[in-house]
Design a protein around this motif. Sequence first.
Motif, short mmCIF file in Angstrom:
data_model
loop_
_atom_site.label_atom_id
_atom_site.label_comp_id
_atom_site.label_asym_id
_atom_site.label_seq_id
_atom_site.Cartn_x
_atom_site.Cartn_y
_atom_site.Cartn_z
N ALA A 1 1.60 1.68 -7.26
CA ALA A 1 2.53 1.55 -6.22
C ALA A 1 2.45 2.96 -5.13
O ALA A 1 2.13 1.54 -3.97
N GLY A 2 1.86 3.35 -5.14
CA GLY A 2 1.35 4.62 -4.12
C GLY A 2 0.35 3.63 -3.34
O GLY A 2 -0.36 3.13 -2.80
N MET A 3 -1.10 3.98 -4.51
CA MET A 3 -2.11 3.46 -4.30
C MET A 3 -1.92 2.11 -4.04
O MET A 3 -3.01 1.25 -2.30
N ARG A 4 -1.06 1.07 -4.23
CA ARG A 4 -1.49 -0.69 -3.72
C ARG A 4 -0.72 0.03 -1.74
O ARG A 4 -1.03 -1.13 -1.15
N LYS A 5 -0.15 0.26 -1.90
CA LYS A 5 0.32 1.39 -0.14
C LYS A 5 -0.16 2.06 0.21
O LYS A 5 0.17 2.04 1.39
N GLY A 6 -1.55 1.85 0.00
CA GLY A 6 -2.96 3.05 0.62
C GLY A 6 -2.64 4.42 0.67
O GLY A 6 -3.01 5.49 1.90
N ARG A 7 -1.77 5.34 -0.23
CA ARG A 7 -0.78 6.18 0.32
C ARG A 7 -1.97 7.54 -0.05
O ARG A 7 -2.55 7.11 -0.80
N HIS A 8 -2.22 8.77 0.19
CA HIS A 8 -3.60 9.55 0.05
C HIS A 8 -2.84 10.63 -0.59
O HIS A 8 -3.13 10.79 -1.64
N THR A 9 -1.32 10.70 -1.32
CA THR A 9 -1.13 11.57 -2.25
C THR A 9 0.31 11.33 -2.53
O THR A 9 1.38 10.27 -1.96
N VAL A 10 0.46 11.29 -3.46
CA VAL A 10 1.80 10.81 -4.22
C VAL A 10 1.93 12.24 -5.48
O VAL A 10 1.67 12.27 -6.58
N TRP A 11 3.70 12.40 -5.19
CA TRP A 11 3.94 13.31 -6.24
C TRP A 11 5.15 12.41 -7.18
O TRP A 11 5.43 11.99 -6.89
N THR A 12 4.43 12.66 -8.25
CA THR A 12 5.32 12.05 -9.72
C THR A 12 6.20 12.76 -10.57
O THR A 12 5.58 13.89 -10.93
N PRO A 13 7.42 13.22 -10.70
CA PRO A 13 8.44 12.52 -9.75
C PRO A 13 8.60 12.47 -8.23
O PRO A 13 7.79 13.42 -8.29
N GLY A 14 8.53 11.60 -7.39
CA GLY A 14 8.68 12.59 -6.63
C GLY A 14 9.14 13.65 -5.42
O GLY A 14 8.66 14.01 -4.97
N ILE A 15 10.29 13.53 -6.04
CA ILE A 15 11.59 15.08 -5.91
C ILE A 15 10.30 16.41 -5.89
O ILE A 15 10.51 17.14 -4.94
N LEU A 16 9.59 16.01 -6.53
CA LEU A 16 8.72 17.15 -7.23
C LEU A 16 8.10 17.56 -5.14
O LEU A 16 7.90 18.96 -5.15
N ARG A 17 7.60 16.77 -4.92
CA ARG A 17 7.03 17.15 -3.36
C ARG A 17 7.79 18.32 -2.68
O ARG A 17 7.98 19.29 -1.77
N PRO B 1 1.17 15.09 -10.89
CA PRO B 1 2.49 14.53 -11.85
C PRO B 1 3.12 16.36 -11.89
O PRO B 1 2.31 16.97 -11.66
N GLY B 2 3.89 16.38 -12.46
CA GLY B 2 4.44 17.78 -12.59
C GLY B 2 4.22 16.98 -14.33
O GLY B 2 3.79 17.17 -14.34
#
Lengths: 251, 479
Positions: free
Chosen positions: A215-231, A186-187
């Motif tokens: 949502a990311g965990m359900r899709k099996g993502r290894h990394t989730v940025w919150t909000p996504g733009i921070l990536r 997270p930011g």
Amino acid sequence: MQNALNEPQTIVLLGGTSEIGRAIVDELISSTTQTVILACHHPDGAQPERFAREGLDVVVEYFDAADTESHDGFVRDLAKAHGDIDVAVVAFGVLGSQAEFDADPHAAAQAVHINYTGAVSASLAIAGQMRRQGHGQIAVLSSVAGERGRASNFVYGSSKAGLDTFAQGLGDALADSGVRVTVIRPGFVHSRMTQGLKSAPFATTPRVVAELAVAGMRKGRHTVWTPGILRYVFMVLRHVPRPVFRRLPLG
Amino acid sequence: MAMPSHPHYGVGILQPVAPVDPVPSGRRTLLAGWGRATPSSADLVDVTPDTLAAAVKDLPRRGGIARGLGRSYGDPAQNSGGHVLRLVPENERIVIDDRTCTVTTGAGVSIDDLLAIIVPRGYFVPVTPGTRFVTIGGAIASDIHGKNHHADGSFGDHVSSLRLMLADTTVVDIAPDRDPELFWATIGGMGLTGVIVDATFRLIPIETSRMSVETRRIGHLDEIMARMSESDATVRYSVAWIDLLATGRHLGRGVLTNAEHATADQLGPREAVDQLAYAGKQLVAVPPVVPAPGLINRLSVGAFNEVWYRKAPVVREGELQSIPTYFHPLDLVGAWNRVYGRNGLLQYQFVVPFGAEGVLRTVIERISASALPIFLTVLKRFGAGNPGHLSFPLGGWTLAIDVAANRAGLSELLRHLDALVLDAGGRHYLAKDFQTSPAAIRRGYPRLDEWLAIRGRVDPAGVWSSDLSRRLGLTPTTN
């Protein structure tokens, strides 16, 4: 056991009073969820009734993140009492203030001990249980503060940097074991932890972090940025020269 | 022509692949069902009837479960943290008794193996699902049904006896009149009463290997159901494909196919040359690399459904089709489950009793309204059920839908449909289930407690255990 939609039956929150952690648990709970375990240092403040719903068992357990010797036994006891742990959220941590750390280096060491050493030991204890049971999912709360050291919070940031690297490696070590690790970055999040601090760009709330994380965990993502733009923001910030970086208004 | 009994598994788009469970034996292995959603890891152990007892004695605290070809959609053949026992098929031990029209085979033998042997000798299996890559053990443990359920019942109805290895490694020979309680607890018992070692079951004598098929395009659900109710009295095989993307006055439009085994006099001169010719084949396979979200979306499915519906004749009678074309069309495409992408697919199958047609219609309306891209929907009219405690079929209508498992809103939709189905006295199919709750299974299977008591008698320590059994509270979890 999780179902095809990755909905867990048993959830453990390490850091049972963490606002972001609780928001993630709230988002994870579905009609198939049977048990939520709030593991925290101050069980009196756990407010299990906030999660109450029909058919859901909410349990509060005393857990000391700093007492790393207790972690493995703690997790084994949980599994004995409540069955398989489908999802564990590693959410405990302290922010502290840089001024306080400057004045008291021991306080800094204690904060790092909880944020990093404690999280490493707790995550490994959970990973061990999940390896034995052959399935599970671990969400580790990292932070964008770990992406680059900043004058305002480098003790906290460095502890999260260590934890982030640890969690990435743990995820790879567990590949093909049926256990998945999701690193949540997270930011700035408006919460009790950041009360009184100046808000940073792209600030968000525990609720939004939780929605994106789950949502990311359900899709099996290894990394989730919150909000996504921070990536993408950090793709750039990572390469900004130091003299420029330290003058940026990042809060 | 006999199929090789141990075909190699390969990949490649034009290279035929033999659908063997592509997993090596003997170590911690990530296992999934055919839907590929939510895998878990277990020690996979290949066993023969001779080594089975030693393997059962060796089971760890999290127990064991038998696995066939892994074609159940969900988690019944996964046993995370425990052992999964895979029976090696022994095709040389297949024995056909022409006098009684029965066959005795090991549980690891597949319908695919069996058809290659029995069709040229003038027999057909009593029940086949939509794929021939299921084992006999799996067929019994799931009490599978086919397009002839209204006429012939489910697989368990045709089993005259079976041998079951219990948790204490004794092998019992059970039949409808020899320990009927344990027999019927095993029919549809999802492998949780023991490991089926072998079974004897009745075959259908056939004159030819062709099917005489009547195909009919029908514009509305009500009309399909009316026609099925009428024609099922005289037709042995029937099934309807439904276009769930159609709405309004086209709601539930579909294609109904009825069929019989063709008699010798129905064959043309070309087919008559070899009237029992049989070749189960696969044309292509989906490659292992598919974009993570899969290829199933509203656009692709909408286009497919439109073409599929339009290409079906208004009515065509007496068309001769081969057994694979009529019964196993999806087997022509290997590993088709890969098109659903990384998160896999979920098959939702339920039955509602006769009299609940309104509920079936409501379910179809809700799914249509949800705008989920649903590629495969099958409607079938069941005859009466059998005494299997956990056997799925009951007199009524069954609908099966395939849907990608990661769709937003899917969980809420399915919970809503669960309630409609259960309120109507219906239930869910354990061989497909990977989403429902212990409470839903308890409501749908009113004889669950009887089954649990029988299971308690033969497996008091809870040795047999699977991800499904833990998820649905059929067995305790021990850590």
